[in-house]
Design a protein around this motif. Sequence first.
Motif, PDB file in Angstrom:
ATOM      1  N   ALA A 157      21.402  49.963  67.165  1.00 65.38           N
ATOM      2  CA  ALA A 157      21.007  48.947  68.137  1.00 65.38           C
ATOM      3  C   ALA A 157      19.708  49.302  68.858  1.00 65.38           C
ATOM      4  CB  ALA A 157      22.122  48.744  69.152  1.00 65.38           C
ATOM      5  N   LYS A 158      19.371  50.590  68.960  1.00 65.32           N
ATOM      6  CA  LYS A 158      18.188  50.970  69.732  1.00 65.32           C
ATOM      7  C   LYS A 158      16.920  50.389  69.091  1.00 65.32           C
ATOM      8  CE  LYS A 158      20.172  55.327  71.300  1.00 65.32           C
ATOM      9  NZ  LYS A 158      20.205  56.781  71.106  1.00 65.32           N
ATOM     10  N   PRO A 159      15.996  49.852  69.916  1.00 66.90           N
ATOM     11  CA  PRO A 159      14.787  49.198  69.383  1.00 66.90           C
ATOM     12  C   PRO A 159      13.991  50.072  68.419  1.00 66.90           C
ATOM     13  CG  PRO A 159      14.995  48.749  71.717  1.00 66.90           C
ATOM     14  CD  PRO A 159      16.071  49.749  71.386  1.00 66.90           C
ATOM     15  N   ALA A 160      13.966  51.384  68.626  1.00 66.92           N
ATOM     16  CA  ALA A 160      13.169  52.262  67.757  1.00 66.92           C
ATOM     17  C   ALA A 160      13.631  52.216  66.300  1.00 66.92           C
ATOM     18  CB  ALA A 160      13.213  53.698  68.269  1.00 66.92           C
ATOM     19  N   TYR A 161      14.865  51.787  66.071  1.00 65.33           N
ATOM     20  CA  TYR A 161      15.393  51.712  64.703  1.00 65.33           C
ATOM     21  C   TYR A 161      15.290  50.294  64.120  1.00 65.33           C
ATOM     22  CZ  TYR A 161      17.429  56.295  65.602  1.00 65.33           C
ATOM     23  OH  TYR A 161      17.610  57.616  65.911  1.00 65.33           O
ATOM     24  N   GLY A 162      14.506  49.444  64.776  1.00 61.19           N
ATOM     25  CA  GLY A 162      14.468  48.028  64.401  1.00 61.19           C
ATOM     26  C   GLY A 162      13.938  47.732  63.014  1.00 61.19           C
ATOM     27  N   THR A 163      13.207  48.674  62.397  1.00 55.91           N
ATOM     28  CA  THR A 163      12.689  48.413  61.045  1.00 55.91           C
ATOM     29  C   THR A 163      13.508  49.155  59.983  1.00 55.91           C
ATOM     30  OG1 THR A 163      11.065  50.179  61.300  1.00 55.91           O
ATOM     31  CG2 THR A 163      10.334  47.935  61.825  1.00 55.91           C
ATOM     32  N   THR A 164      14.697  49.607  60.365  1.00 54.60           N
ATOM     33  CA  THR A 164      15.610  50.260  59.416  1.00 54.60           C
ATOM     34  C   THR A 164      16.876  49.425  59.301  1.00 54.60           C
ATOM     35  OG1 THR A 164      14.772  52.458  59.972  1.00 54.60           O
ATOM     36  CG2 THR A 164      16.939  52.350  58.942  1.00 54.60           C
ATOM     37  N   VAL A 165      17.294  49.162  58.051  1.00 48.67           N
ATOM     38  CA  VAL A 165      18.520  48.399  57.834  1.00 48.67           C
ATOM     39  C   VAL A 165      19.516  49.242  57.038  1.00 48.67           C
ATOM     40  CG1 VAL A 165      17.511  46.088  57.932  1.00 48.67           C
ATOM     41  CG2 VAL A 165      17.542  47.327  55.755  1.00 48.67           C
ATOM     42  N   GLU A 166      20.787  48.959  57.286  1.00 48.10           N
ATOM     43  CA  GLU A 166      21.842  49.541  56.463  1.00 48.10           C
ATOM     44  C   GLU A 166      22.300  48.467  55.486  1.00 48.10           C
ATOM     45  OE1 GLU A 166      24.993  51.421  58.645  1.00 48.10           O
ATOM     46  OE2 GLU A 166      26.253  51.602  56.847  1.00 48.10           O
ATOM     47  N   VAL A 167      22.429  48.853  54.226  1.00 44.57           N
ATOM     48  CA  VAL A 167      22.822  47.865  53.211  1.00 44.57           C
ATOM     49  C   VAL A 167      24.120  48.296  52.547  1.00 44.57           C
ATOM     50  CG1 VAL A 167      20.430  47.186  52.767  1.00 44.57           C
ATOM     51  CG2 VAL A 167      21.472  48.979  51.374  1.00 44.57           C
ATOM     52  N   THR A 168      24.852  47.300  52.067  1.00 45.27           N
ATOM     53  CA  THR A 168      26.081  47.586  51.342  1.00 45.27           C
ATOM     54  C   THR A 168      26.424  46.373  50.475  1.00 45.27           C
ATOM     55  OG1 THR A 168      28.369  48.365  51.579  1.00 45.27           O
ATOM     56  CG2 THR A 168      27.615  46.708  53.149  1.00 45.27           C
ATOM     57  N   VAL A 169      27.258  46.591  49.485  1.00 46.73           N
ATOM     58  CA  VAL A 169      27.681  45.486  48.611  1.00 46.73           C
ATOM     59  C   VAL A 169      29.121  45.736  48.170  1.00 46.73           C
ATOM     60  CG1 VAL A 169      26.581  46.620  46.627  1.00 46.73           C
ATOM     61  CG2 VAL A 169      27.171  44.219  46.469  1.00 46.73           C
ATOM     62  N   TYR A 170      29.912  44.688  48.215  1.00 45.51           N
ATOM     63  CA  TYR A 170      31.321  44.785  47.843  1.00 45.51           C
ATOM     64  C   TYR A 170      31.689  43.650  46.899  1.00 45.51           C
ATOM     65  CZ  TYR A 170      32.070  48.213  51.516  1.00 45.51           C
ATOM     66  OH  TYR A 170      32.006  49.335  52.295  1.00 45.51           O
ATOM     67  N   LEU A 171      32.317  43.985  45.787  1.00 45.66           N
ATOM     68  CA  LEU A 171      32.826  42.976  44.854  1.00 45.66           C
ATOM     69  C   LEU A 171      34.344  42.961  44.899  1.00 45.66           C
ATOM     70  CD1 LEU A 171      30.695  43.785  41.674  1.00 45.66           C
ATOM     71  CD2 LEU A 171      30.114  42.283  43.592  1.00 45.66           C
ATOM     72  N   ALA A 172      34.920  41.850  44.464  1.00 48.99           N
ATOM     73  CA  ALA A 172      36.362  41.810  44.266  1.00 48.99           C
ATOM     74  C   ALA A 172      36.743  42.863  43.217  1.00 48.99           C
ATOM     75  CB  ALA A 172      36.783  40.421  43.795  1.00 48.99           C
ATOM     76  N   PRO A 173      37.946  43.429  43.318  1.00 49.85           N
ATOM     77  CA  PRO A 173      38.319  44.555  42.450  1.00 49.85           C
ATOM     78  C   PRO A 173      38.141  44.284  40.957  1.00 49.85           C
ATOM     79  CG  PRO A 173      39.951  44.267  44.177  1.00 49.85           C
ATOM     80  CD  PRO A 173      38.999  43.109  44.298  1.00 49.85           C
ATOM     81  N   ASP A 174      38.340  43.057  40.501  1.00 50.20           N
ATOM     82  CA  ASP A 174      38.239  42.771  39.062  1.00 50.20           C
ATOM     83  C   ASP A 174      36.853  42.283  38.650  1.00 50.20           C
ATOM     84  OD1 ASP A 174      38.334  40.378  40.365  1.00 50.20           O
ATOM     85  OD2 ASP A 174      39.817  39.441  39.040  1.00 50.20           O
ATOM     86  N   ALA A 175      35.859  42.361  39.561  1.00 50.35           N
ATOM     87  CA  ALA A 175      34.525  41.813  39.265  1.00 50.35           C
ATOM     88  C   ALA A 175      33.504  42.899  38.929  1.00 50.35           C
ATOM     89  CB  ALA A 175      34.030  40.985  40.449  1.00 50.35           C
ATOM     90  N   GLY A 176      33.919  44.169  38.930  1.00 52.25           N
ATOM     91  CA  GLY A 176      32.962  45.254  38.724  1.00 52.25           C
ATOM     92  C   GLY A 176      32.571  45.441  37.268  1.00 52.25           C
ATOM     93  N   GLY A 177      31.459  46.168  37.082  1.00 48.92           N
ATOM     94  CA  GLY A 177      31.046  46.572  35.743  1.00 48.92           C
ATOM     95  C   GLY A 177      30.413  45.479  34.901  1.00 48.92           C
ATOM     96  N   ARG A 178      30.040  44.354  35.540  1.00 46.67           N
ATOM     97  CA  ARG A 178      29.454  43.228  34.786  1.00 46.67           C
ATOM     98  C   ARG A 178      28.061  42.877  35.281  1.00 46.67           C
ATOM     99  NH1 ARG A 178      33.321  38.500  35.308  1.00 46.67           N
ATOM    100  NH2 ARG A 178      34.719  39.711  36.615  1.00 46.67           N
TER     101      ARG A 178
END
Length: 95
Positions: A6-27
């Motif tokens: 939240a601190k302004p000094a970190y404003g140009t840094t993002v955290e990324v993540t991705v989640y698929l349904a359990p049967d949707a992986g590997g494609r």
Amino acid sequence: SGPFRAKPAYGTTVEVTVYLAPDAGGRGIGTLLYKALFEALAGEDVHRALAGIVTPNEASVRLHERFGFRYVGTYREVGRKFGRYWDVAWYEKDL
Ligand SMILES: CC(C)(COP(=O)(O)OP(=O)(O)OC[C@H]1O[C@@H](n2cnc3c(N)ncnc32)[C@H](O)[C@@H]1OP(=O)(O)O)[C@@H](O)C(=O)NCCC(=O)NCCS
């Protein structure tokens, strides 16, 4: 993607993540989602992307490495789920 901190000094840094349904992986769907995400971020005032991966997770490590993430280090036992503590490996990418 979302704010890394939240601190302004970190404003140009993002955290990324991705989640698929359990049967949707590997494609290739995770690859498509990250491709779309990083294309969208290319138009934003952001400089670094960070990703925390609960280890072991070979699919996630390979996905992040495919997109140019580099391993930074591991925070030990900072996550708790399924009744136990888990290490989180952090990766960074230049944007
Ligand atoms: C991690 C995740 C998003 C990857 O998405 P995906 O659609 O399965 O990945 P892709 O098919 O695009 O493949 C990306 C890479 O992962 C590898 N991979 C995919 N599934 C794998 C598996 N089960 N085991 C090992 N490697 C795997 C692919 O071979 C590919 O590697 P390469 O670039 O060296 O060829 C997906 O597996 C997922 O949602 N997992 C559960 C949630 C999760 O762990 N999210 C990440 C939190 S950090």
